[in-house]
Design an enzyme around this catalytic site. Structure first.
Site, PDB file in Angstrom:
ATOM      1  N   SER A  53      14.604  20.508  21.451  1.00 48.18           N
ATOM      2  CA  SER A  53      13.162  20.425  21.218  1.00 48.18           C
ATOM      3  C   SER A  53      12.397  21.141  22.322  1.00 48.18           C
ATOM      4  O   SER A  53      12.461  22.350  22.394  1.00 48.18           O
ATOM      5  CB  SER A  53      12.653  19.002  21.019  1.00 48.18           C
ATOM      6  OG  SER A  53      11.397  19.061  20.358  1.00 48.18           O
ATOM      7  N   HIS A  92       1.246  21.124  31.938  1.00 46.65           N
ATOM      8  CA  HIS A  92      -0.067  21.723  32.182  1.00 46.65           C
ATOM      9  C   HIS A  92      -0.545  21.148  33.511  1.00 46.65           C
ATOM     10  O   HIS A  92      -0.541  19.928  33.688  1.00 46.65           O
ATOM     11  CB  HIS A  92      -1.047  21.374  31.058  1.00 46.65           C
ATOM     12  CG  HIS A  92      -0.499  21.682  29.703  1.00 46.65           C
ATOM     13  ND1 HIS A  92      -0.503  22.954  29.171  1.00 46.65           N
ATOM     14  CD2 HIS A  92       0.110  20.899  28.795  1.00 46.65           C
ATOM     15  CE1 HIS A  92       0.071  22.925  27.980  1.00 46.65           C
ATOM     16  NE2 HIS A  92       0.452  21.690  27.729  1.00 46.65           N
ATOM     17  N   CYS A 118      15.925  15.805  20.888  1.00 49.44           N
ATOM     18  CA  CYS A 118      16.708  15.256  19.790  1.00 49.44           C
ATOM     19  C   CYS A 118      18.157  15.169  20.251  1.00 49.44           C
ATOM     20  O   CYS A 118      18.586  15.932  21.099  1.00 49.44           O
ATOM     21  CB  CYS A 118      16.626  16.173  18.573  1.00 49.44           C
ATOM     22  SG  CYS A 118      14.965  16.405  17.958  1.00 49.44           S
TER      23      CYS A 118
END
Length: 164
Positions: free
Chosen positions: A97, A102, A117
């Site tokens: 995934s 940020h 996953c």
């Protein structure tokens, strides 16, 4: 036999469960726990971080790479961007995934998202690398399982291995 990247996604080695879990937000399972979930998702808030590290694109690339490795994930691609006058956004594409970050160096803050996953991955380990390496004075980690869609519950969930 060697696994191919396509066999790593979305849930290698998972066995079908007797019935789906219906919890909206439940704690992430321990490694090896075989709950009926498509993956584990961690939302990490980092406060009072080292401002210089939050603004150092090369440092963040190295740290994200280490975090992915520590989580047991396969890094496929990593893209980062440094903003002017400050701040960095990074996105690691994983076979399992993603990891995103940020940063707001002027506030000593970073927002992180780690979704993996497969029962072999440990997104919490990636989060630990990030809060330690960024020198977070405090952090908030919210973890939950992504529930398996009903359409996948009865499907074969064994990994496909490439022929030798």
């Amino acid at each position: 036999m060697n696994q191919t990247l396509s066999s790593l996604h979305p849930n290698p080695g998972w066995k079908p469960a007797a019935s789906p879990t219906h919890a909206i937000a439940s704690p992430v399972s321990a490694p090896g726990d075989t709950t009926d979930a498509v993956g584990k998702h961690c939302i990490l808030e980092l406060y009072d971080c080292d401002c210089a590290r939050l603004d150092d694109e090369a440092f963040l690339r190295d740290t994200i790479t280490t975090a992915a490795r520590r989580a047991g994930a396969t890094l496929l691609n990593l893209i980062t961007h440094r903003f002017e006058p400050q701040g960095v956004t990074g996105l690691a594409l994983l076979a399992e995934s993603h990891i995103s970050i940020h940063t707001w160096p002027e506030s000593g803050y970073a927002a992180v998202d780690v979704f993996t996953c497969g029962d072999h991955t440990m997104p919490e380990k990636a989060c630990q690398v990030l809060w330690e390496e960024l020198g977070a004075g405090r952090h908030k980690l919210t973890s939950f399982r992504r529930e398996t869609p009903e359409a996948l519950i009865d499907s074969q969930r064994e990994p496909h291995l490439a022929s030798a």
